[in-house]
Scaffold this active site. Structure first.
Site, short mmCIF file in Angstrom:
data_model
loop_
_atom_site.label_atom_id
_atom_site.label_comp_id
_atom_site.label_asym_id
_atom_site.label_seq_id
_atom_site.Cartn_x
_atom_site.Cartn_y
_atom_site.Cartn_z
N GLU A 83 0.85 -1.19 0.00
CA GLU A 83 0.00 0.00 0.00
C GLU A 83 0.89 1.23 0.00
OE1 GLU A 83 -2.34 0.28 3.59
OE2 GLU A 83 -2.91 2.33 3.16
N CYS A 139 0.55 1.03 30.32
CA CYS A 139 1.79 1.80 30.21
C CYS A 139 1.74 3.07 31.08
CB CYS A 139 2.08 2.09 28.74
SG CYS A 139 3.83 2.38 28.46
N HIS A 185 1.90 -3.22 26.29
CA HIS A 185 0.71 -2.83 25.52
C HIS A 185 -0.04 -4.07 25.04
CE1 HIS A 185 1.39 1.53 25.21
NE2 HIS A 185 2.65 1.20 25.36
N GLU A 200 -2.90 -4.32 23.89
CA GLU A 200 -3.79 -4.06 22.75
C GLU A 200 -3.20 -4.50 21.41
OE1 GLU A 200 -2.23 -1.80 24.58
OE2 GLU A 200 -1.74 0.04 23.49
N1 GLN Z 1 5.58 8.10 29.03
C1 GLN Z 1 5.74 6.81 29.62
C2 GLN Z 1 7.12 6.22 29.37
O1 GLN Z 1 7.80 6.63 28.47
C3 GLN Z 1 4.67 5.86 29.16
C4 GLN Z 1 4.77 5.53 27.70
C5 GLN Z 1 3.52 4.93 27.14
O2 GLN Z 1 2.44 5.03 27.73
N2 GLN Z 1 3.60 4.34 25.97
O3 GLN Z 1 7.54 5.32 30.04
#
Ligand code: GLN
Length: 533
Positions: free
Chosen positions: A142, A383, A509, A511
Site C-alpha cells: 500500500e 503503560c 501494551h 492491545e
Molecule cells: N511516558 C511513559 C514512558 O515513556 C509511558 C509511555 C507509554 O504510555 N507508551 O515510560
C-alpha cells in the site's frame, strides 16, 4: 518461485480507507490459501512513526520486533491474524539514509547518485527482499498518501518499474478513489475518480482495478461512466460502500468477484475457493456486532480528540466484548480537564487509561486511578496508565504525598516511576524507547496468573520510564502487588490490588496482541469484570 504483487494507491483525498482495502484484499487471498503479507509505504520524511503526534497521525503501532509503525500495520495484523515485521513499513527517510550511507562509503563507484535509479532501486530492493525472504505467494503493497503528492513520486515510479520488469501477469495495480454524492439521493459524481486516474496514468500507471468509496452502493451507470473515462473494464470497478464494520469489507469485495478477477489477472490456476475458510472469518465478523446492552467504558487520556489515537485499544475492547456477546461503548474523557468529579466516572462499567507521554493531563489521570480504586470501579491502566496508577497509590495509600514520575516532575521527593537506567545517556528521541516484545514472568496465585494461565508471556513495549523497585515493600504492605516482572525481577510489568473488584496496570501494551476472534487475556478479564459491575 515468483511472488505476485498487488500495489494499492489512493486518489482524491487521504483517509479513504486504503488500509482497509489493502487488508481486505489480503484477507480474501489468505482465505484462498495464499501465503500473503502487507507492506505499508509512508512517503513522509520521518524515519518512522515514533516521533509523530497521535492526534494528527493516529496511533503509533508497535510490532513484535520493536518497530514504531503506521497504524495501518495494526489493521494488517488484525485482518490477517499474523505478525508483521517492522521492515514492512517503508518510509522515505529509511530509503534515503540507506542510499546516502552507501554513497558515503563509496559504494556507487563514482556514479552520480540520483532518484532514478538509485532511490528507486533501493525501494524495489526492499520490496523484493521481503517477498523473497518470506517466500510469499502474494505481497500487497500500500502506497500511503495521494497520487499527485511530490513525496510519493519515487515510490510510484519504483512500483511502475516492478510491473515492467515482472510483467502484467505478476503485478496488479488497485487504485482507491471516491465517488461523492452531494445529497442523500444525489448522483454519484465520477469526476474526482476520472482526474485521479488521469494523474496516475500521467506517470505511467494504468490501474487494473478501482475500489470506489461511496456512501451507498456504486450504481451500474456510475461504474460504466467511470470505466469509460479510466480505461478500466466495468467489471473491475468495485463498489466500496459504507458498511457497519471494516471487517465486512472483504465480504463486499468477494461478492463482486474480486478473488476471481485477481487470480485471472495473475493467470493463477488451481487456487482454493475461499468459501471453505470463509465461514470461520464470517463467524468472527458477525460476533463483532453483538446486539445487547453495551458495556460502557470511560477512556481517560490526553489524546482524546482523534479516535484513531488509540485505535488498537478500541479494537481490543471490542474483541473482548464480542467474546461475551456484548458491544462496548467507549466515551472519551479528557484528562486535562477532568477535575476529579466522581459522578463523571461512576456511570461507567469500567475505566481504562491508555498510554501517554508528558505532564499535560497527568493529574487528571492520577485522580481517575484513585477514584477507581476507592469506588471499586474496574480499572485497567496501560503503560502510562500503569505508571500513574502506581503514583496515585503512592500518594493516597502509602502516604507519600506529591509522589510522582520523574517524567512529570524530575525533582519529586518520591520518584515512584523513574527513567530506565539504560536511558540515562539517551539524547535522540526517535527509536530510543524500550521497544518490542519481551518476556514477562507471572507470579503464582495472582490475578495475572488466573488471567494468563501460564508462567511466561511475551508482550510488546514502548516506554522510557518504569516502576522504581525501591518502593516494592511499601506498596505490597499497603495492598498493591506486582504480579509480573521481567529481566529477572528487575522491571515491574503488572500491578494489581487483590482486594479490588478488578484493578490492574500493565507496563506493556496488550492491545497490540488482540485480534478479532482472539481477544487478549487482560482485555477479556477487564471486560468481564466491567460486565459484572
Ligand atoms: N511516558 C511513559 C514512558 O515513556 C509511558 C509511555 C507509554 O504510555 N507508551 O515510560
Amino acid at each position: 518461485m515468483q511472488t505476485k504483487f498487488i500495489f494499492v494507491t489512493g486518489g482524491v483525498m487521504s483517509g479513504l480507507g486504503k488500509g482497509v482495502v489493502s487488508s481486505s484484499i489480503s484477507k480474501l487471498l489468505q482465505l484462498s490459501n495464499q501465503k500473503v503479507s502487507c507492506v505499508k509505504i509512508d512517503p513522509y520524511l520521518n524515519y518512522d512513526a515514533g516521533t509523530m503526534n497521535p492526534i494528527a497521525h493516529g496511533e503509533v503501532f508497535v510490532t513484535e520486533d520493536g518497530g514504531e509503525c503506521d497504524m495501518d500495520m495494526g489493521n494488517y495484523e488484525r485482518f490477517l491474524n499474523q505478525n508483521i515485521p517492522k521492515s514492512h513499513n517503508i518510509t522515505t527517510a529509511q530509503i534515503y539514509s540507506t542510499v546516502i550511507d552507501a554513497e558515503r562509503k563509496g559504494e556507487y563507484l563514482g556514479a552520480c547518485v540520483q532518484i532514478i535509479p538509485h532511490v528507486t532501486d533501493e525501494i524495489k530492493n526492499r520490496i523484493r527482499t521481503i517477498a523473497k525472504d518470506e517466500q510469499l505467494d502474494i505481497l500487497i503493497v500500500e502506497c500511503g498518501g495521494t497520487v499527485g503528492d511530490i513525496e510519493s513520486l519515487p515510490f510510484l515510479e519504483a512500483l511502475r518499474q516492478i510491473r515492467v520488469e515482472d510483467g502484467q501477469n505478476n503485478v496488479i495495480f488497485v487504485h482507491v478513489t471516491l465517488a461523492p454524492s452531494l445529497d442523500v439521493v444525489g448522483e454519484q459524481k465520477t469526476k474526482p475518480t476520472q482526474h485521479s486516474v488521469q494523474e496516475l496514468r500521467r506517470i505511467g500507471i494504468q490501474p487494473d482495478l478501482l475500489c470506489v468509496r461511496c456512501s451507498s452502493e456504486l450504481q451500474e451507470k456510475t461504474k460504466k461512466k467511470i470505466s469509460m473515462f479510466t480505461n478500466v473494464t466495468t467489471n473491475d470497478v468495485l463498489s466500496c460502500h459504507d458498511v457497519k464494520s471494516i471487517f465486512m469489507v472483504p465480504q463486499i469485495l468477494f461478492e463482486q468477484g474480486l478473488v476471481d478477477v485477481i487470480f485471472k489477472k495473475f493467470e493463477k490456476v488451481g487456487y482454493i475457493d475461499a468459501s471453505e475458510n470463509w465461514d470461520e472469518w464470517n463467524k468472527i465478523v458477525n460476533s463483532m456486532n453483538p446486539n445487547d446492552n453495551p458495556i460502557k467504558i470511560a477512556m481517560v487520556g490526553k489524546y482524546v480528540t482523534l479516535a484513531d489515537s488509540y485505535v488498537s485499544v478500541n479494537h481490543a475492547l471490542k474483541h473482548a466484548g464480542a467474546s461475551i456477546g456484548k458491544p462496548v461503548e467507549i466515551d472519551w474523557i479528557d484528562s486535562e480537564t477532568f477535575n476529579g468529579n466522581i459522578d463523571e466516572l461512576q456511570k461507567y462499567n469500567g475505566i481504562l487509561v491508555p498510554g501517554g507521554f508528558g505532564t499535560r493531563g497527568s493529574e487528571g489521570i492520577i485522580k481517575t486511578a484513585n477514584l477507581a480504586r476507592e469506588k471499586n470501579i474496574p480499572y485497567l491502566g496501560i503503560c502510562f496508565g500503569f505508571q500513574l496508577a502506581a503514583v496515585s497509590f503512592a500518594r493516597n495509600a502509602c502516604n507519600l504525598s506529591n509522589a510522582n514520575s520523574t517524567e512529570i516532575d524530575d525533582k519529586t521527593e518520591y520518584p515512584i516511576i523513574d527513567l530506565l537506567p539504560e536511558q540515562d545517556n539517551v539524547t535522540d528521541m526517535g527509536g530510543s524507547l524500550r521497544l518490542g516484545a519481551n518476556e514477562i514472568k507471572i507470579k503464582d496465585d495472582t490475578n495475572a496468573q488466573k488471567i494468563y494461565q501460564t508462567e511466561i508471556i511475551s508482550k510488546r513495549h514502548r516506554h522510557r520510564y518504569e516502576f522504581n523497585t525501591k518502593y516494592l515493600d511499601q506498596f505490597s504492605k499497603n495492598g498493591m502487588i506486582f504480579s509480573g516482572d521481567s529481566d529477572n525481577g528487575r522491571r515491574m510489568e503488572i500491578l494489581e490490588i487483590p482486594s479490588h473488584k478488578f484493578f490492574m496496570g500493565v507496563q506493556y501494551h496488550p492491545e497490540f496482541n488482540s485480534r478479532p476472534g482472539h481477544p487478549e487475556n487482560t482485555f477479556k478479564a477487564f471486560i468481564n469484570a466491567a460486565a459484572e459491575n
